[in-house]
Scaffold this motif. Structure first.
Motif, mmCIF file in Angstrom:
data_model
loop_
_atom_site.group_PDB
_atom_site.id
_atom_site.type_symbol
_atom_site.label_atom_id
_atom_site.label_comp_id
_atom_site.label_asym_id
_atom_site.label_seq_id
_atom_site.Cartn_x
_atom_site.Cartn_y
_atom_site.Cartn_z
ATOM 1 N N SER A 74 0.848 -1.116 -0.052
ATOM 2 C CA SER A 74 -0.185 0.015 -0.102
ATOM 3 C C SER A 74 0.853 1.392 0.161
ATOM 4 O O SER A 74 0.554 2.086 -0.588
ATOM 5 C CB SER A 74 -0.963 -0.051 1.259
ATOM 6 O OG SER A 74 0.021 0.006 2.622
ATOM 7 N N ALA A 130 2.241 1.677 -3.536
ATOM 8 C CA ALA A 130 1.061 2.146 -4.275
ATOM 9 C C ALA A 130 0.704 3.717 -4.188
ATOM 10 O O ALA A 130 0.518 4.465 -5.063
ATOM 11 C CB ALA A 130 -0.210 1.548 -4.096
ATOM 12 N N ALA A 183 -0.378 -2.088 -5.995
ATOM 13 C CA ALA A 183 -0.395 -2.447 -4.727
ATOM 14 C C ALA A 183 -0.668 -4.073 -4.368
ATOM 15 O O ALA A 183 0.282 -4.777 -3.758
ATOM 16 C CB ALA A 183 -1.453 -1.983 -3.865
ATOM 17 N N THR A 184 -1.709 -4.481 -5.365
ATOM 18 C CA THR A 184 -1.564 -6.252 -5.136
ATOM 19 C C THR A 184 -0.590 -6.896 -5.782
ATOM 20 O O THR A 184 0.058 -7.814 -5.020
ATOM 21 C CB THR A 184 -3.041 -6.645 -5.869
ATOM 22 O OG1 THR A 184 -4.117 -6.001 -5.198
ATOM 23 C CG2 THR A 184 -3.545 -7.838 -5.570
ATOM 24 N N SER A 209 -4.248 0.633 -7.050
ATOM 25 C CA SER A 209 -4.931 -0.174 -6.113
ATOM 26 C C SER A 209 -5.027 -1.571 -6.910
ATOM 27 O O SER A 209 -5.015 -2.488 -6.159
ATOM 28 C CB SER A 209 -6.358 0.224 -5.947
ATOM 29 O OG SER A 209 -7.043 0.361 -6.932
ATOM 30 N N SER A 253 -6.302 7.048 -2.401
ATOM 31 C CA SER A 253 -5.602 5.846 -2.991
ATOM 32 C C SER A 253 -5.519 4.619 -1.887
ATOM 33 O O SER A 253 -5.869 3.593 -2.273
ATOM 34 C CB SER A 253 -4.077 6.198 -3.428
ATOM 35 O OG SER A 253 -3.572 5.110 -3.878
ATOM 36 N N THR A 293 -7.250 0.978 -1.860
ATOM 37 C CA THR A 293 -6.467 -0.276 -1.804
ATOM 38 C C THR A 293 -6.742 -1.378 -0.639
ATOM 39 O O THR A 293 -6.803 -2.527 -0.655
ATOM 40 C CB THR A 293 -4.845 0.257 -1.581
ATOM 41 O OG1 THR A 293 -4.594 0.850 -2.560
ATOM 42 C CG2 THR A 293 -3.861 -0.973 -1.350
#
Length: 336
Positions: A190, A193, A309-310, A305, A227, A231
């Motif tokens: 996170s 991101a 992030a993932t 996101s 953001s 996320t």
């Protein structure tokens, strides 16, 4: 409310490398631009005098800039705000003189075009002027000074420093919050991101050399929160699906989770973007930078996101075992 009538099955994780490569190119270009071109800091950070004027009729920004430029004000910024009759003049701190003297010089130059001389100026009342062709007739001036503010260079430097610290503290707070609520790999994902979104937004202002003011900084901080919210929704669904989908791999769980939250992501981003676009088109010059920062930030916040992030959490090795407690073996399980 669903954007798609059926559950989507896009392979976001399988196709992650192309968007990540595009982001890497943009981030590299942003860093280079920040070092080479830097940001075009506004008077909030560099210091100077802000003069708010109100004209009787619609005013021409180009004409005002020309009139002031011919009289020694070369580095000024002139822009409309609110209506076409309202004008904001920003004079840099390098201009000599006190703010009141600078304000008087600016208005005196601009009033020459109307052959007006101010004869009365009292707080809370309209300034009164006489004209060259009728010096005995006193009437409200064509140009009214509504506000004069001065920001010293030292104050501007402190604001820039505190703004940078606010961004840093926010990222640290995000790291701690996600680490407590989820797991450290998600926390790092996170932060990567949100840092990505901030850098891209700063890069946009560096490329375009749009003025970077305090309102833009406020928008960048808002982008951080926006953001992160997006996320967290995806991460929450991933954790939930790890408990429900026991046989699927980590990539499959992540793909399903992103697809399940896709409608919510599109609807939230779309409605927010409509509001911000209304600010951009109808909000005037004063908040133009604020709305532009939000437009860029919301677009890349939605993108990150899903694609930053993932995949970052996946690359760090997050798995079902990190989020789901192993099932305890009972006496019944041990019986043959």
């Amino acid at each position: 409310m669903e954007f798609f009538h059926r559950q989507t099955h896009f392979d976001f994780i399988g196709t992650r490398y192309i968007p990540i490569a595009i982001s890497a190119i943009l981030i590299t270009a942003t860093i280079i631009s920040l070092f080479v071109r830097g940001l075009n800091f506004g008077l909030d950070f560099t210091g100077g005098t802000v003069i708010e004027l109100s004209y009787k009729d619609a005013a021409s920004v180009g004409q005002i800039r020309d009139d002031l430029g011919k009289n020694g004000f070369d580095d000024i910024v002139v822009q409309h705000f609110g209506t076409s009759r309202d004008v904001l003049v920003r004079v840099p701190a390098t201009t000599t003189g006190k703010s009141s003297e600078i304000s008087n010089r600016v208005t005196r130059i601009l009033r020459k075009r109307f052959q007006e001389n101010v004869v009365s100026s009292q707080p809370g009342k309209a300034q009164q002027c006489t004209t060259a062709d009728n010096p005995k007739s006193i009437k409200p001036c064509t140009i009214q000074v509504k506000r004069v503010e001065f920001v010293g260079p030292q104050v501007g430097h402190e604001l820039a420093e505190k703004g940078g610290l606010a961004l840093l503290y926010t990222l640290i707070a995000i790291l701690i919050y996600v680490m407590v609520r989820f797991e450290w790999r998600f926390a790092v994902g996170s932060v990567i991101a949100t840092a990505h979104d901030v850098l891209i937004t700063l890069g946009f202002f560096s490329f375009t050399q749009m003025e970077f003011s305090l309102t833009v900084l406020a928008a960048v901080l808002a982008v951080l929160g926006y953001s992160l919210n997006d996320t967290i929704v995806v991460f929450d669904r991933i954790r939930e699906n790890f408990r429900r989908m026991r046989k699927e791999t980590t990539k499959e769980v992540m793909n399903v989770s992103i697809n399940q939250t896709l409608s919510r992501t599109i609807i939230t981003s779309g409605t927010t973007m409509i509001t911000v676009l209304a600010l951009y088109f109808f909000g005037g010059e004063t908040i133009r930078g604020f709305s532009v920062a939000l437009i860029v930030g919301i677009f890349y916040g939605t993108f990150s996101s899903i694609y930053i992030a993932t995949p970052a959490a996946l690359a760090l090795g997050v798995s079902r075992a990190d989020l789901v407690q192993p099932k305890k073996e009972t006496a019944a399980d041990r019986e043959p």
